[in-house]
Write a protein that holds these residues in place. Structure first.
Motif, PDB file in Angstrom:
ATOM      1  N   GLY A 296       1.714   3.097  -2.492  1.00  0.00           N
ATOM      2  CA  GLY A 296       1.075   4.046  -3.401  1.00  0.00           C
ATOM      3  C   GLY A 296       1.965   4.686  -4.435  1.00  0.00           C
ATOM      4  O   GLY A 296       1.526   5.568  -5.168  1.00  0.00           O
TER       5      GLY A 296
ATOM      6  N   GLY B 190       0.782  -1.232   0.000  1.00  0.00           N
ATOM      7  CA  GLY B 190       0.000   0.000   0.000  1.00  0.00           C
ATOM      8  C   GLY B 190       0.810   1.276   0.000  1.00  0.00           C
ATOM      9  O   GLY B 190       0.306   2.325   0.401  1.00  0.00           O
TER      10      GLY B 190
ATOM     11  N   ASP C  51      -4.341   2.369  -9.312  1.00  0.00           N
ATOM     12  CA  ASP C  51      -5.060   3.116  -8.287  1.00  0.00           C
ATOM     13  C   ASP C  51      -4.896   2.333  -6.988  1.00  0.00           C
ATOM     14  O   ASP C  51      -4.209   1.311  -6.967  1.00  0.00           O
ATOM     15  CB  ASP C  51      -6.533   3.267  -8.665  1.00  0.00           C
ATOM     16  CG  ASP C  51      -7.245   4.381  -7.907  1.00  0.00           C
ATOM     17  OD1 ASP C  51      -6.613   5.034  -7.051  1.00  0.00           O
ATOM     18  OD2 ASP C  51      -8.438   4.595  -8.159  1.00  0.00           O
ATOM     19  N   GLN C  52      -5.530   2.809  -5.930  1.00  0.00           N
ATOM     20  CA  GLN C  52      -5.483   2.131  -4.651  1.00  0.00           C
ATOM     21  C   GLN C  52      -6.883   2.007  -4.082  1.00  0.00           C
ATOM     22  O   GLN C  52      -7.704   2.914  -4.246  1.00  0.00           O
ATOM     23  CB  GLN C  52      -4.631   2.903  -3.648  1.00  0.00           C
ATOM     24  CG  GLN C  52      -3.164   2.916  -3.976  1.00  0.00           C
ATOM     25  CD  GLN C  52      -2.409   3.719  -2.943  1.00  0.00           C
ATOM     26  OE1 GLN C  52      -2.339   4.932  -3.056  1.00  0.00           O
ATOM     27  NE2 GLN C  52      -1.855   3.046  -1.944  1.00  0.00           N
ATOM     28  N   ARG C  53      -7.135   0.894  -3.381  1.00  0.00           N
ATOM     29  CA  ARG C  53      -8.417   0.718  -2.696  1.00  0.00           C
ATOM     30  C   ARG C  53      -8.502   1.702  -1.541  1.00  0.00           C
ATOM     31  O   ARG C  53      -7.518   1.924  -0.830  1.00  0.00           O
ATOM     32  CB  ARG C  53      -8.574  -0.707  -2.159  1.00  0.00           C
ATOM     33  CG  ARG C  53      -8.623  -1.741  -3.245  1.00  0.00           C
ATOM     34  CD  ARG C  53      -9.010  -3.111  -2.753  1.00  0.00           C
ATOM     35  NE  ARG C  53      -8.198  -3.616  -1.658  1.00  0.00           N
ATOM     36  CZ  ARG C  53      -7.809  -4.887  -1.544  1.00  0.00           C
ATOM     37  NH1 ARG C  53      -8.135  -5.781  -2.458  1.00  0.00           N
ATOM     38  NH2 ARG C  53      -7.091  -5.264  -0.499  1.00  0.00           N
ATOM     39  N   ASP C  54      -9.652   2.284  -1.372  1.00  0.00           N
ATOM     40  CA  ASP C  54      -9.847   3.273  -0.310  1.00  0.00           C
ATOM     41  C   ASP C  54      -9.664   2.669   1.078  1.00  0.00           C
ATOM     42  O   ASP C  54      -9.093   3.302   1.961  1.00  0.00           O
ATOM     43  CB  ASP C  54     -11.239   3.902  -0.394  1.00  0.00           C
ATOM     44  CG  ASP C  54     -11.387   4.828  -1.590  1.00  0.00           C
ATOM     45  OD1 ASP C  54     -10.360   5.378  -2.048  1.00  0.00           O
ATOM     46  OD2 ASP C  54     -12.520   5.005  -2.060  1.00  0.00           O
ATOM     47  N   GLU C  55     -10.136   1.453   1.275  1.00  0.00           N
ATOM     48  CA  GLU C  55     -10.147   0.884   2.615  1.00  0.00           C
ATOM     49  C   GLU C  55      -8.770   0.476   3.148  1.00  0.00           C
ATOM     50  O   GLU C  55      -8.534   0.526   4.350  1.00  0.00           O
ATOM     51  CB  GLU C  55     -11.120  -0.302   2.719  1.00  0.00           C
ATOM     52  CG  GLU C  55     -10.791  -1.490   1.837  1.00  0.00           C
ATOM     53  CD  GLU C  55     -11.373  -1.415   0.435  1.00  0.00           C
ATOM     54  OE1 GLU C  55     -11.331  -2.445  -0.256  1.00  0.00           O
ATOM     55  OE2 GLU C  55     -11.850  -0.334   0.018  1.00  0.00           O
ATOM     56  N   ASP C  56      -7.857   0.078   2.256  1.00  0.00           N
ATOM     57  CA  ASP C  56      -6.568  -0.402   2.767  1.00  0.00           C
ATOM     58  C   ASP C  56      -5.353   0.006   1.925  1.00  0.00           C
ATOM     59  O   ASP C  56      -4.228  -0.334   2.256  1.00  0.00           O
ATOM     60  CB  ASP C  56      -6.582  -1.920   2.919  1.00  0.00           C
ATOM     61  CG  ASP C  56      -6.926  -2.658   1.638  1.00  0.00           C
ATOM     62  OD1 ASP C  56      -6.995  -2.027   0.564  1.00  0.00           O
ATOM     63  OD2 ASP C  56      -7.131  -3.887   1.707  1.00  0.00           O
ATOM     64  N   GLY C  57      -5.556   0.731   0.839  1.00  0.00           N
ATOM     65  CA  GLY C  57      -4.452   1.214   0.020  1.00  0.00           C
ATOM     66  C   GLY C  57      -3.842   0.201  -0.926  1.00  0.00           C
ATOM     67  O   GLY C  57      -2.864   0.515  -1.608  1.00  0.00           O
TER      68      GLY C  57
END
Length: 66
Positions: free
Chosen positions: A14, A12, A25-31
């Motif tokens: 980034g 995560g 992109d990255q997931r909002d909940e855990d990056g």
């Protein structure tokens, strides 16, 4: 070029999403990384290779051109 990501390895950080936001992109909940374009346009290939090289978890895998 074909890209795959190993979500289990992703930490995560980034860096990929910052370097090539139209591909990663990255997931909002855990990056964790989200792959937006598994076969990016040729003009993005160099940037994708750089993103893979700087991934601290080595979670991005770049394959050869089809």
């Amino acid at each position: 070029m074909r890209i795959s990501v190993d979500e289990d390895r992703c930490c995560g950080a980034g860096q990929c999403a910052m370097a090539v936001p139209d591909v990663f992109d990255q997931r909002d909940e855990d990056g964790i990384v989200v792959l937006l374009a598994p076969e990016p346009h040729p003009d993005r290939h160099d940037a994708v290779r750089e993103a893979a090289d700087m991934c601290p978890a080595a979670a991005i895998h770049v394959g050869k051109d089809a």
